[in-house]
Design an enzyme around this catalytic site. Structure first.
Site, PDB file in Angstrom:
ATOM      1  N   ARG A 170      35.672  33.872  25.559  1.00  0.00           N
ATOM      2  CA  ARG A 170      34.877  32.764  24.934  1.00  0.00           C
ATOM      3  C   ARG A 170      33.438  32.965  24.971  1.00  0.00           C
ATOM      4  NH1 ARG A 170      37.391  28.887  29.068  1.00  0.00           N
ATOM      5  NH2 ARG A 170      39.718  28.496  28.228  1.00  0.00           N
ATOM      6  N   ASN A 224      51.535  23.988  37.500  1.00  0.00           N
ATOM      7  CA  ASN A 224      50.702  24.198  36.364  1.00  0.00           C
ATOM      8  C   ASN A 224      51.502  24.356  35.289  1.00  0.00           C
ATOM      9  OD1 ASN A 224      48.633  25.126  34.718  1.00  0.00           O
ATOM     10  ND2 ASN A 224      47.579  26.493  36.087  1.00  0.00           N
ATOM     11  N   ARG A 282      48.488  20.205  38.510  1.00  0.00           N
ATOM     12  CA  ARG A 282      47.169  20.481  38.059  1.00  0.00           C
ATOM     13  C   ARG A 282      47.138  19.819  36.577  1.00  0.00           C
ATOM     14  NH1 ARG A 282      44.446  26.341  35.953  1.00  0.00           N
ATOM     15  NH2 ARG A 282      42.362  25.136  35.949  1.00  0.00           N
ATOM     16  N   HIS A 321      37.116  23.350  36.023  1.00  0.00           N
ATOM     17  CA  HIS A 321      37.378  24.079  37.188  1.00  0.00           C
ATOM     18  C   HIS A 321      36.685  23.445  38.552  1.00  0.00           C
ATOM     19  CE1 HIS A 321      36.635  28.099  35.119  1.00  0.00           C
ATOM     20  NE2 HIS A 321      37.885  27.907  35.162  1.00  0.00           N
ATOM     21  N   ILE A 370      36.581  38.025  39.036  1.00  0.00           N
ATOM     22  CA  ILE A 370      34.994  38.639  38.935  1.00  0.00           C
ATOM     23  C   ILE A 370      34.051  38.268  40.120  1.00  0.00           C
ATOM     24  CG2 ILE A 370      33.041  39.058  37.748  1.00  0.00           C
ATOM     25  CD1 ILE A 370      34.962  38.178  35.188  1.00  0.00           C
ATOM     26  N   GLY A 371      34.112  37.217  40.626  1.00  0.00           N
ATOM     27  CA  GLY A 371      33.186  36.607  41.527  1.00  0.00           C
ATOM     28  C   GLY A 371      33.625  37.327  43.056  1.00  0.00           C
ATOM     29  N   GLU A 372      34.737  37.593  43.095  1.00  0.00           N
ATOM     30  CA  GLU A 372      35.158  37.800  44.488  1.00  0.00           C
ATOM     31  C   GLU A 372      35.429  39.556  44.527  1.00  0.00           C
ATOM     32  OE1 GLU A 372      39.024  35.942  45.142  1.00  0.00           O
ATOM     33  OE2 GLU A 372      38.338  34.140  44.424  1.00  0.00           O
ATOM     34  N   ASN A 373      35.523  40.057  43.291  1.00  0.00           N
ATOM     35  CA  ASN A 373      35.918  41.237  43.419  1.00  0.00           C
ATOM     36  C   ASN A 373      34.745  42.605  42.658  1.00  0.00           C
ATOM     37  OD1 ASN A 373      38.619  41.396  44.482  1.00  0.00           O
ATOM     38  ND2 ASN A 373      38.895  40.071  42.590  1.00  0.00           N
ATOM     39  N   MET A 388      36.756  42.386  33.086  1.00  0.00           N
ATOM     40  CA  MET A 388      35.781  42.855  33.567  1.00  0.00           C
ATOM     41  C   MET A 388      35.747  44.234  34.043  1.00  0.00           C
ATOM     42  SD  MET A 388      32.440  42.321  34.269  1.00  0.00           S
ATOM     43  CE  MET A 388      31.855  40.843  34.043  1.00  0.00           C
ATOM     44  N   LEU A 417      33.930  33.133  38.441  1.00  0.00           N
ATOM     45  CA  LEU A 417      33.870  33.911  37.493  1.00  0.00           C
ATOM     46  C   LEU A 417      35.235  34.435  37.272  1.00  0.00           C
ATOM     47  CD1 LEU A 417      30.359  35.668  38.483  1.00  0.00           C
ATOM     48  CD2 LEU A 417      30.834  33.623  36.941  1.00  0.00           C
ATOM     49  N   GLY A 418      36.139  33.864  36.450  1.00  0.00           N
ATOM     50  CA  GLY A 418      37.386  34.389  36.190  1.00  0.00           C
ATOM     51  C   GLY A 418      37.552  34.838  34.541  1.00  0.00           C
ATOM     52  N   GLU A 470      43.210  27.598  44.018  1.00  0.00           N
ATOM     53  CA  GLU A 470      43.216  26.340  43.416  1.00  0.00           C
ATOM     54  C   GLU A 470      44.518  25.568  43.941  1.00  0.00           C
ATOM     55  OE1 GLU A 470      42.031  28.084  39.688  1.00  0.00           O
ATOM     56  OE2 GLU A 470      41.223  26.263  39.336  1.00  0.00           O
TER      57      GLU A 470
HETATM   58  P1  ADP Z   1      41.823  33.480  35.649  1.00  0.00           P
HETATM   59  O1  ADP Z   1      40.596  32.546  34.957  1.00  0.00           O
HETATM   60  O2  ADP Z   1      42.819  33.697  34.731  1.00  0.00           O
HETATM   61  O3  ADP Z   1      42.640  33.049  36.711  1.00  0.00           O
HETATM   62  P2  ADP Z   1      40.849  35.608  37.355  1.00  0.00           P
HETATM   63  O4  ADP Z   1      40.049  34.809  38.481  1.00  0.00           O
HETATM   64  O5  ADP Z   1      42.056  36.390  37.765  1.00  0.00           O
HETATM   65  O6  ADP Z   1      41.115  34.711  35.960  1.00  0.00           O
HETATM   66  O7  ADP Z   1      39.903  36.892  36.986  1.00  0.00           O
HETATM   67  C1  ADP Z   1      40.130  37.721  36.037  1.00  0.00           C
HETATM   68  C2  ADP Z   1      38.752  38.584  35.898  1.00  0.00           C
HETATM   69  O8  ADP Z   1      38.677  39.262  37.246  1.00  0.00           O
HETATM   70  C3  ADP Z   1      39.110  39.737  35.066  1.00  0.00           C
HETATM   71  O9  ADP Z   1      38.168  39.963  34.113  1.00  0.00           O
HETATM   72  C4  ADP Z   1      39.330  41.064  35.904  1.00  0.00           C
HETATM   73  O10 ADP Z   1      38.897  42.065  35.230  1.00  0.00           O
HETATM   74  C5  ADP Z   1      38.542  40.656  37.158  1.00  0.00           C
HETATM   75  N1  ADP Z   1      38.829  41.411  38.189  1.00  0.00           N
HETATM   76  C6  ADP Z   1      39.785  40.980  38.961  1.00  0.00           C
HETATM   77  N2  ADP Z   1      39.935  42.063  39.703  1.00  0.00           N
HETATM   78  C7  ADP Z   1      38.652  42.885  39.597  1.00  0.00           C
HETATM   79  C8  ADP Z   1      38.069  43.797  40.323  1.00  0.00           C
HETATM   80  N3  ADP Z   1      38.484  44.444  41.541  1.00  0.00           N
HETATM   81  N4  ADP Z   1      36.740  44.523  40.035  1.00  0.00           N
HETATM   82  C9  ADP Z   1      36.013  43.825  38.757  1.00  0.00           C
HETATM   83  N5  ADP Z   1      36.667  42.778  38.273  1.00  0.00           N
HETATM   84  C10 ADP Z   1      37.889  42.414  38.721  1.00  0.00           C
END
Ligand code: ADP
Length: 384
Positions: free
Chosen positions: A228, A7, A78, A167, A317-320, A269, A196-197, A370
């Site tokens: 953004r 990348n 990528r 994406h 964000i979506g995963e965590n 987030m 949601l990253g 990815e």
């Molecule tokens: P990128 O687009 O840079 O790959 P990521 O997929 O790593 O980004 O997502 C980053 C976002 O995920 C940030 O807003 C971060 O705060 C959020 N995030 C990561 N871990 C957690 C968590 N445990 N709880 C809430 N948000 C999280």
């Protein structure tokens, strides 16, 4: 089969060596501050490469240290923008490299850097098969009513101004894994994927194909992201231009100072959720704006796919963030979507269901990867 996934950014080069059959990462790293003089690198031992060719020498040395003389079979890149031409991963040759370069105006920050990475590999390992995997390719199936902007046709024909979407590698990979979890063939998967990253986009998938996505001509359109703005009234730009803002000022404000950062003063987030829980009103407004925007898109895409069979969350964000998922789901009551609080707050690296048995459709969390998707696509192209 070992694949080196690259990348390449304008001043950084991220790499991973993957064993495709095992699905494992053998080694990975990040070279930073390329072309910035003696800035040092990401790896501690690595010191300021002059250009991408020199960065690649560092990558080669690091790979050798880790893997001895195990041979790389291919390199997967990528590539951000594939324009209207590239609907799938391709084997790179000189003509393909030039085609990617011709798309530079559409992705001025990304495609030139991707080309530098490709040329550095071509020079160092001329016989190495290289594959370009495009962020836009999965969205080449968007129907015209979804990719057209309602502006004079000349903007499209002369400048390529249309919606492309990004994406794509993640949306496609996550869609496939979601279909597998639901035990249906991907060709029968109709659903909505929310990636949601730091960057965020949502995609409508019908019959396994992307039929709409929230990012457009650039990754700025759509959802509220880390820095953004996502959607806004274009007249705001005209207004600011008349007030003396330069195009660079506006670009920087919308891409780097907006989103969660603009609303809450923080682009992360986790911090925004913590601040909101601690009573910070700006943080709560930011979460409300972001979750409301996403819920509106999900409602629209439910219609676009003729009734989604699943809603899927992925990326950081979506995963965590169970808190953010809950905020979005609360707004989707009209669709009969209902999260199971226990499942939603659970933790796992495996794809999983987080909705109740009585939810109208299942809600899933599916981790994206990815690099894995790029490595697999690269191996598939090289094997023909
Ligand atoms: P990128 O687009 O840079 O790959 P990521 O997929 O790593 O980004 O997502 C980053 C976002 O995920 C940030 O807003 C971060 O705060 C959020 N995030 C990561 N871990 C957690 C968590 N445990 N709880 C809430 N948000 C999280």
């Amino acid at each position: 089969m070992l694949v080196l996934v690259i990348n390449s950014g304008s001043s950084s080069l991220k790499y991973q060596v993957r064993d495709v059959a095992q699905g494992t990462v053998l080694t990975e790293g990040l070279i930073e501050k390329i072309g910035m003089g003696n800035g040092g690198g990401g790896d501690g031992e690595i010191e300021g490469p002059r250009d991408h060719a020199e960065a690649l020498e560092l990558v080669d040395a690091a790979i050798h240290r880790e893997l001895g003389d195990q041979e790389l079979a291919a390199v997967g890149h990528r590539v951000v923008h594939g324009g209207e031409r590239f609907a799938e991963p391709v084997l790179i040759d000189n003509e393909i490299t030039r085609a990617i370069e011709r798309l530079n105006p559409l992705a001025p920050l990304h495609n030139p850097a991707n080309v530098l990475g490709i040329r550095a590999i071509t020079k160092k390992w001329p016989q190495m098969p290289q594959v370009a995997v495009f962020d836009t390719a999965f969205h080449r199936t968007l129907p015209e009513h979804a990719w057209r902007y309602a502006v004079p046709d000349e903007l499209y024909t002369n400048h390529g101004i249309r919606r492309y979407g990004f994406h794509g590698t993640s949306h496609e990979y996550v869609g496939r894994r979601a279909a597998a979890l639901l035990d249906i063939p991907v060709e029968e998967f109709d659903g909505v994927i929310a990636h949601l990253g730091n960057g965020a986009s949502v995609t409508a998938i019908k019959g396994g194909h992307s039929v709409d996505t929230s990012m457009g001509f650039t990754p700025l359109e759509g959802l509220v992201m880390g820095t953004r703005s996502g959607d806004l009234d274009p007249s705001i730009l005209v207004f600011l231009g008349r007030a003396g803002w330069t195009p660079e000022d506006i670009d920087s404000m919308l891409n780097r100072e907006s989103g969660l950062k603009g609303l809450a003063g923080n682009n992360d987030m986790r911090s925004v959720v913590e601040a909101s829980e601690g009573g910070n009103a700006r943080a709560s407004v930011a979460l409300a704006v972001a979750s409301y925007r996403l819920a509106k898109y999900i409602g629209g895409y439910h219609v676009a796919v003729g009734g989604a069979k699943a809603l899927v969350f992925t990326a950081g964000i979506g995963e965590n963030s169970h808190q953010f998922r809950a905020l979005v789901a609360e707004r989707l009551g009209a669709l009969g979507i209902e999260l199971d609080a226990g499942l939603n707050t659970g933790r796992s690296k495996e794809p999983r269901v987080i909705s109740t048995a009585s939810s109208a459709i299942p809600v899933l969390v599916v981790p994206t990867d990815e690099e894995r998707a790029i490595a697999e696509a690269t191996a598939a192209v090289v094997r023909g």
